[in-house]
Design a protein around this motif. Structure first.
Motif, PDB file in Angstrom:
ATOM      1  N   VAL A  76       0.862  -1.183   0.000  1.00 16.66           N
ATOM      2  CA  VAL A  76       0.000   0.000   0.000  1.00 16.66           C
ATOM      3  C   VAL A  76       0.894   1.228   0.000  1.00 16.66           C
ATOM      4  CG1 VAL A  76      -1.903  -1.135   1.234  1.00 16.66           C
ATOM      5  CG2 VAL A  76      -0.121   0.061   2.536  1.00 16.66           C
ATOM      6  N   LEU A  88       1.032   5.001   1.662  1.00 23.21           N
ATOM      7  CA  LEU A  88       0.468   5.768   2.772  1.00 23.21           C
ATOM      8  C   LEU A  88       0.915   7.218   2.668  1.00 23.21           C
ATOM      9  CD1 LEU A  88       1.303   3.356   5.752  1.00 23.21           C
ATOM     10  CD2 LEU A  88      -0.818   3.433   4.428  1.00 23.21           C
ATOM     11  N   GLU A 139      -4.228   5.268   3.727  1.00 24.28           N
ATOM     12  CA  GLU A 139      -3.926   4.627   2.452  1.00 24.28           C
ATOM     13  C   GLU A 139      -4.313   5.532   1.288  1.00 24.28           C
ATOM     14  OE1 GLU A 139      -5.067   0.616   1.617  1.00 24.28           O
ATOM     15  OE2 GLU A 139      -4.722  -0.037   3.686  1.00 24.28           O
ATOM     16  N   LYS A 171      -5.390   5.601  -2.349  1.00 21.59           N
ATOM     17  CA  LYS A 171      -6.044   4.676  -3.282  1.00 21.59           C
ATOM     18  C   LYS A 171      -5.759   5.066  -4.733  1.00 21.59           C
ATOM     19  CE  LYS A 171      -8.170   2.444   0.083  1.00 21.59           C
ATOM     20  NZ  LYS A 171      -7.822   1.053   0.419  1.00 21.59           N
ATOM     21  N   LYS A 184       0.606  -4.492   3.954  1.00 15.37           N
ATOM     22  CA  LYS A 184      -0.551  -4.853   4.782  1.00 15.37           C
ATOM     23  C   LYS A 184      -0.619  -6.374   4.876  1.00 15.37           C
ATOM     24  CE  LYS A 184      -4.511  -3.920   2.917  1.00 15.37           C
ATOM     25  NZ  LYS A 184      -5.666  -3.110   2.453  1.00 15.37           N
ATOM     26  N   TYR A 208       0.572  -2.035   9.751  1.00 12.51           N
ATOM     27  CA  TYR A 208       1.366  -2.193   8.534  1.00 12.51           C
ATOM     28  C   TYR A 208       2.826  -2.472   8.896  1.00 12.51           C
ATOM     29  CZ  TYR A 208      -2.536   0.406   6.418  1.00 12.51           C
ATOM     30  OH  TYR A 208      -3.780   0.824   6.015  1.00 12.51           O
TER      31      TYR A 208
END
Length: 642
Positions: free
Chosen positions: A438, A440, A446, A448, A459, A487
């Motif tokens: 992911v 961040l 997160e 997207k 993750k 995480y």
């Protein structure tokens, strides 16, 4: 693998990749149980996964299982691959005859070495530090430790006595294996004398085993040092493998962090084994008759996972190379590939860039027709090097896997699978099954969608995840799991492009990646500050044409900035000498700028972003400097830039 191996354990098409990835995320227990099934287990697991990113930050895999990793690297191959080559050793000097070991021969020599260790008092759970050149005895010693349940800690044979001592003392190792000397290019280095110096500070060490390699004269210490060639005459070739619990430590490997003290990353038996095997088979799309060559020293994690454990778990033939890419000429890599019909070649961008600088005739002199897959490791490979590698080494026909992973991940995390998933210059690519990357933002939210940039985190857990840092679990929590709860924080920045492929941008913490090897800035600064001329220093990374990142040191001297050439040279020489003595030549600063002050805030914090920009060549757009205690020091640093 056996006929019962599930299809997703070896991905063959892009559709199979997507199916495997989906199952690995939706039902990871079933996925990894099926992948692990064909290995040799003494006892099967009770649960596949446990403690997934708990507040303690420690995952477990295959809890309740017992095994020995060497039975999976060696014994299980003896029925069908006893006479297959396991290791091809290519010595430093091409005039010296190379050595070949079959699986039967390697098994026998590992058992002999294991019996030598037991004869000298090594037992299950003991820590054994190895400081050896890239010779067969290094691979054999690693496997021998695993055979009897001792925890191996390999230290790259280029680190200083002080660095060795730090690692021995942190691990409280009781046993050391070394050699008389090593050959690296045109140099001979007296390895044992370096270890002797280190052991003066290491009361935990009771015994040292010495391999005779070059014939260099050494001083043997009575009641501590023994010769391997003498000890091995008194043992046999049969050594039953110790039964190990899945979560028993397999090895400690020290890696630099943002604080001065190296971290002892711990990997355990079962999860590491499954991850090393799975990633090796799938990323490199290995076939039974491949000859595989990873150029990394076993002193680094790449050498552990993809020079030794991964290939042997898969029953492959792996090349062990003692030398350097430019000795006796810049054609050495290509000569070795042709000589041994290497089919899969895995090296670092640093090596590629250094060989790009040599005349192209050094490549064109060799056919390289055996090659079918190329790999890159240690740092993101730049586009120019990618295209050169693809065109001149791969002849335009070999897929390139640009692999992203870390010591802490145990194995490859994001990469193309050769010829299966997309391979795009300067992109690591898609995550492997079981890996959920992911992006961040700074507050841990997160990000997207595609065409986005942020901090790279993972993750969920995977079998090869770091279990702890030796003797200091709180440090593992603070470094990897507490910055963004839920995480694993990689410390890298990344970009996810329009296709969902990941591009690694670089470190976001105070770590410099030199030729694929990480060094904490605090670690280097601490060494620099040992110089008698130095009051304080600050170190940053900057782009380097060959190494990827170079080390730029800003140094404040005891008596102000020296003005004469002789004083400048003496000061800089002292700084280099201090770094070499405390860490090793590999961490030597590329540029040293002697300054009267550093850009500090009123609270005393060094504003490293300014130092990084100057080191990178930026002289005007340095951002806000009004919060500095002395903004004028920036002008001086810019004016004196190297």
């Amino acid at each position: 693998m056996s006929e019962n191996t599930p299809a997703h354990a070896r991905v063959r098409t892009l559709d199979e990749y997507h199916a495997a990835y989906q199952q690995s995320v939706e039902d990871p227990d079933a996925f990894w149980a099926a992948v692990a099934e064909p290995f040799t287990w003494r006892r099967k697991w009770g649960s596949v996964r446990g403690g997934q990113f708990s507040p303690e930050g420690q995952s477990t895999w295959f809890d309740g299982a017992t095994l020995n990793i060497t039975e999976n690297c060696l014994d299980r191959h003896l029925e069908q691959r006893a006479n297959k080559l396991a290791i091809i050793f290519e010595p430093n000097d091409p005039r010296t005859r190379h050595l070949r070991l079959t699986y039967r021969e390697l098994h026998a020599q590992v058992c002999e070495m294991a019996n030598v260790l037991k004869k000298n008092g090594v037992k299950k759970g003991d820590r054994v530090v190895l400081y050896l050149p890239m010779i067969p005895q290094l691979a054999i010693a690693v496997l021998a430790c695993a055979r009897i349940g001792a925890v191996h800690g390999v230290v790259f044979a280029g680190f200083s006595a002080a660095a060795i001592a730090d690692r021995i003392n942190d691990a409280q190792a009781s046993f050391v294996i070394t050699a008389d000397a090593l050959e690296r290019g045109a140099k001979q280095i007296p390895v044992k004398s370096v270890v002797d110096e280190a052991l003066a500070q290491c009361p935990s060490v009771k015994r040292m085993l010495v391999v005779e390699h070059t014939g260099w004269p050494v001083q043997m210490v009575a009641d501590r040092d023994v010769w391997f060639h003498e000890e091995v005459m008194e043992v046999d070739k049969n050594c039953p493998a110790e039964e190990m619990a899945a979560e028993d430590p397999l090895f400690i490997l020290y890696t630099s962090g943002s604080t001065g003290k190296p971290k002892g990353v711990v990997h355990t038996q079962a999860g590491y084994m499954v991850w090393a095997d799975y990633t090796f088979r799938n990323v490199f799309q290995v076939e039974e008759n491949d000859v595989y060559w990873c150029t990394a020293d076993i002193g680094w994690v790449t050498g552990h996972t993809y020079g030794l454990y991964g290939p042997l778990l898969a029953g492959s033939t792996t090349v062990l190379f003692e030398g350097v890419p430019t000795f006796p000429s810049p054609g050495r890599f290509w000569e070795v590939i042709d000589k041994h019909n290497v089919t899969i070649f895995y090296t670092a961008p640093t090596a590629i860039r250094s060989l790009m600088a040599a005349p192209i005739d050094h490549v064109l002199a060799y056919s390289l027709s055996s090659l079918r897959i190329l790999g890159s490791v240690g740092e993101p490979i730049n586009e120019e090097a990618w295209h050169w590698y693809h065109q001149h080494v791969g002849k335009g026909r070999c897929p390139i896997v640009d692999t992203w992973w870390q010591t802490e991940t145990g194995g490859i995390m994001i990469s193309a699978m050769a010829g299966i998933t997309p391979s795009v210059p300067a992109r690591a690519g898609l995550p492997l099954p079981g890996v959920q990357p992911v992006l961040l933002n700074q507050d841990g939210t997160e990000i997207k969608g595609n065409d986005q940039e942020g901090y790279l985190a993972i993750k969920g857990s995977w079998p090869g995840i770091i279990r702890t840092t030796w003797g200091d679990h709180a440090r593992a929590q603070q470094t990897y799991f507490q910055p963004y709860p839920g995480y694993y924080f990689t410390g890298d920045g990344a970009r996810r492009d329009e296709q969902g492929l990941y591009r690694i941008i670089g470190r976001v913490d105070d770590v410099i990646n030199v030729s694929g090897h990480r060094f904490g800035t605090a670690e280097i600064e601490s060494a620099i500050n040992e110089s008698e001329f130095v009051v304080e220093s600050a170190v940053v990374g900057y782009p380097h044409d060959v190494k990827g990142q170079g080390i730029y040191a800003y140094v404040i001297c005891q008596n102000g900035v020296p003005t004469t050439d002789i004083d400048i040279q003496r000061t800089e020489a002292s700084i280099v000498e201090a770094v070499v003595a405390h860490i090793g030549r590999i961490a030597k600063p590329d540029k040293i700028q002697l300054v009267s002050g550093l850009p500090k805030t009123r609270s005393g914090k060094i504003m490293r972003r300014i130092l990084r920009k100057v080191a990178e060549g930026e002289t005007t757009n340095l951002g806000d400097v009004t919060t500095l205690l002395d903004p004028l020091v920036v002008d001086e640093i810019v004016a004196g830039k190297k």
